[in-house]
Design a protein around this motif. Sequence first.
Motif, PDB file in Angstrom:
ATOM      1  N   UNK A  76      39.059  38.150  22.378  1.00 28.04           N
ATOM      2  CA  UNK A  76      40.343  38.271  23.337  1.00 28.04           C
ATOM      3  C   UNK A  76      39.947  38.302  24.830  1.00 28.04           C
ATOM      4  N   UNK A  77      40.669  37.427  25.424  1.00 30.95           N
ATOM      5  CA  UNK A  77      40.096  37.377  26.975  1.00 30.95           C
ATOM      6  C   UNK A  77      40.718  38.207  27.764  1.00 30.95           C
ATOM      7  N   UNK A 108      39.182  39.023  31.768  1.00 29.90           N
ATOM      8  CA  UNK A 108      39.546  37.526  32.630  1.00 29.90           C
ATOM      9  C   UNK A 108      40.914  37.533  33.169  1.00 29.90           C
ATOM     10  N   UNK A 109      41.923  37.908  31.821  1.00 30.70           N
ATOM     11  CA  UNK A 109      43.483  37.882  32.288  1.00 30.70           C
ATOM     12  C   UNK A 109      43.675  39.265  33.216  1.00 30.70           C
ATOM     13  N   UNK A 164      42.475  37.832  36.668  1.00 31.18           N
ATOM     14  CA  UNK A 164      43.008  36.435  37.207  1.00 31.18           C
ATOM     15  C   UNK A 164      44.587  36.563  37.145  1.00 31.18           C
ATOM     16  N   UNK A 165      44.904  37.050  36.126  1.00 33.23           N
ATOM     17  CA  UNK A 165      46.547  36.835  35.545  1.00 33.23           C
ATOM     18  C   UNK A 165      47.335  38.187  36.265  1.00 33.23           C
ATOM     19  N   UNK A 166      46.670  39.329  36.088  1.00 30.39           N
ATOM     20  CA  UNK A 166      47.530  40.666  36.143  1.00 30.39           C
ATOM     21  C   UNK A 166      47.013  41.066  37.766  1.00 30.39           C
TER      22      UNK A 166
END
Lengths: 407, 407
Positions: free
Chosen positions: B127-128, B131-132, B135-137
């Motif tokens: 499960x990434x 990274x998330x 980068x995403x949150x």
Amino acid sequence: MSGKKKIGLFGLGCVGQGFYSLLTQANANLEIKKIVVKNPNKQRSVDQSLLSVSPEDILNDPEIDIVVELIDDSKFAFELLKKSLEKKKPLVTANKKMLAEHLEEIFWLQKRYNTPVLYEGAVCGSIPIIRNLEKHYAFDELHRVEGIFNGSTNYILTKMIEEKKDFASVLAEAQRLGFAESDPTLDVKGFDPKFKLAITMAHAFGIFIHPNQIVNIGVDKITEHDIRYARQQGCTIKLIAKAERVGDQIVGFVAPQFVPLESSLANIKNEYNAVSVTGASTGLQFLAGKGAGSLPTGLVVLSDVVAISQGDLYSYEKVRHADNLSFANEGLINICVSFREGEGIRPADFVEFIGGYQAGAFQSLNGWVSLKKLSNWSDRDSLSIIFNTGVNYKTTRSEKKQELTLV
Amino acid sequence: MSGKKKIGLFGLGCVGQGFYSLLTQANANLEIKKIVVKNPNKQRSVDQSLLSVSPEDILNDPEIDIVVELIDDSKFAFELLKKSLEKKKPLVTANKKMLAEHLEEIFWLQKRYNTPVLYEGAVCGSIPIIRNLEKHYAFDELHRVEGIFNGSTNYILTKMIEEKKDFASVLAEAQRLGFAESDPTLDVKGFDPKFKLAITMAHAFGIFIHPNQIVNIGVDKITEHDIRYARQQGCTIKLIAKAERVGDQIVGFVAPQFVPLESSLANIKNEYNAVSVTGASTGLQFLAGKGAGSLPTGLVVLSDVVAISQGDLYSYEKVRHADNLSFANEGLINICVSFREGEGIRPADFVEFIGGYQAGAFQSLNGWVSLKKLSNWSDRDSLSIIFNTGVNYKTTRSEKKQELTLV
């Protein structure tokens, strides 16, 4: 430390305002220098001195480092994209229609001008699917990507099923609440998730497919009769976008599907979206989150802007290895078609007829039809077409059955 | 085009072999120059000329661009990490124990040597999540991260519940099948998910917490009695790792929890892991996938190596804004404690006693206990402790209740 990177923003609609408010709160070494809008006199809670109606105020300003395009008009959006790249300004967009219709050209434009475009916000709102296809699954051979790619129709189906209301009244309610557009065609007829599927296929399988090539069937013809039939089978109905590798072909559709109640997708309700990714090495992965909204999508756009400001770009790894892949334009689909008596649909219309039943004035017929027949039927307002669960595609060439099971 | 980046690999165990085989198939502009193993004479399907027993063959080779560390020994792994960074060689690792115990120092070492470390494979296998979070949150204020962070114990609980077998026999079967380690302590007592939680907290909330500070309760004392009690409440039992913001405090635990059957986490079975992330802007997100395995984790390591070869690094965005946050070391927890008669646990042990019941020789008591009492009880072999569902933490300071609901 160099100064803040300067951003030119096109559009201050729902996502634009979410992006603006998140950026101004974030400590992200970014600042908005100019916002180009259609109507500068609209009441908005932004610094008025940033506003302009002239695209040149962004495109011709050498101080602007990054362009963020969040307008509705897909044709004009594509013009802005081309001009931004010509000026070597990296661009972030969430315009799924523009991207889907021009993705191959956009791929080449990025190379030609050596300037990146990022567009996480275009697919499944808050879910980081493009970034993960790019970074996480780049070196896995993917078998299948499928999911619920449209929040409005998922909201509508949820209400139709849970509150036993018909399509028209739920749509009207959704429009009142702002969960559906005033012109709902793109959503309810499955165009919006089709655009997202076309974009996803480029990153999952490396092929560029114009959305015109992909069959889309909407939710607007689903009746209480279908919902009852689903329930009898232990299923719910979801609008599913899916793309799958079958040998050296890629199959892709957007259509309502019977989904077993125990599957993960059945539990994705209301405005939520979900994507499952199946790969040779990674196995099955599942991602879910809000499919739209000012802040969820605005946050994704902000993440893209931060990434692009740090030099991030899509490598389109799969495109380099997709020479042998083609998009399937023939094959058989296992569907259930429902209609009122007198529509003239007969068992002989199916390549393989499975069975049917009648309930009052409604009739349902199940079986395998050709893609061509499916495409013709999908244009008829009086037919409700739902993909059957389980194995629901086979190539006419090989007759090899491939499972399209849901998680 | 410059030549391929050269990799030095430490360790050829389960994940190392998966990484090796994926890398040799991938067209990724990377090549393995040296593999350092403990025992060079073991039968392995790799190019024998790559093998060495001397770490210096990697660390002192100026041609090696990237170090991949996939050994078991967390102490030696940390030595390798320090030496790699000193030599300005970026490092990819999946060593959760080493990372959890030294993460703050590793954060500073990366700055000091201006050389990155990536470690997606250390948390939740395929499960990434890191990274998330990065980068995403990065620019969302997260409220909560929780999930199933350990595949072995999820497999064991699934079998105990679905096949009505006891812990010892399921563990033995899992060990036979290779789903559990020969020394299962780190898994079944909740240390492994605790290491992963500590790493996750740094990226979700920006705080570095030594795993010794986090209470971990395992699954090894769960009995048929607990499972029956869960079922009566419409729940299953999952080993949940969770961290949540309560005011300016971060609360974090690993413990079995009653999870309502309709929640997404209840449906994550066998060796699968899942993480849910709740943020102010993004709302609720859910990610699920395989928690371990040669290829799933090997693929994640390969993704990190590709990323690090392109200059990617963790920005630890949250660490810059976490000055006001502290880790909660007092508070009340809503638990169910079960035991055979005669253990001397009484209602008076609870700060707030809710109720209890007796079934044969077993007794269960429910209520709010202090963290200190919980910690003492968790050391007793004769007590089975399960967190109650819903609101299950409150600070003693404020008495403010915070919901810890599951998706």
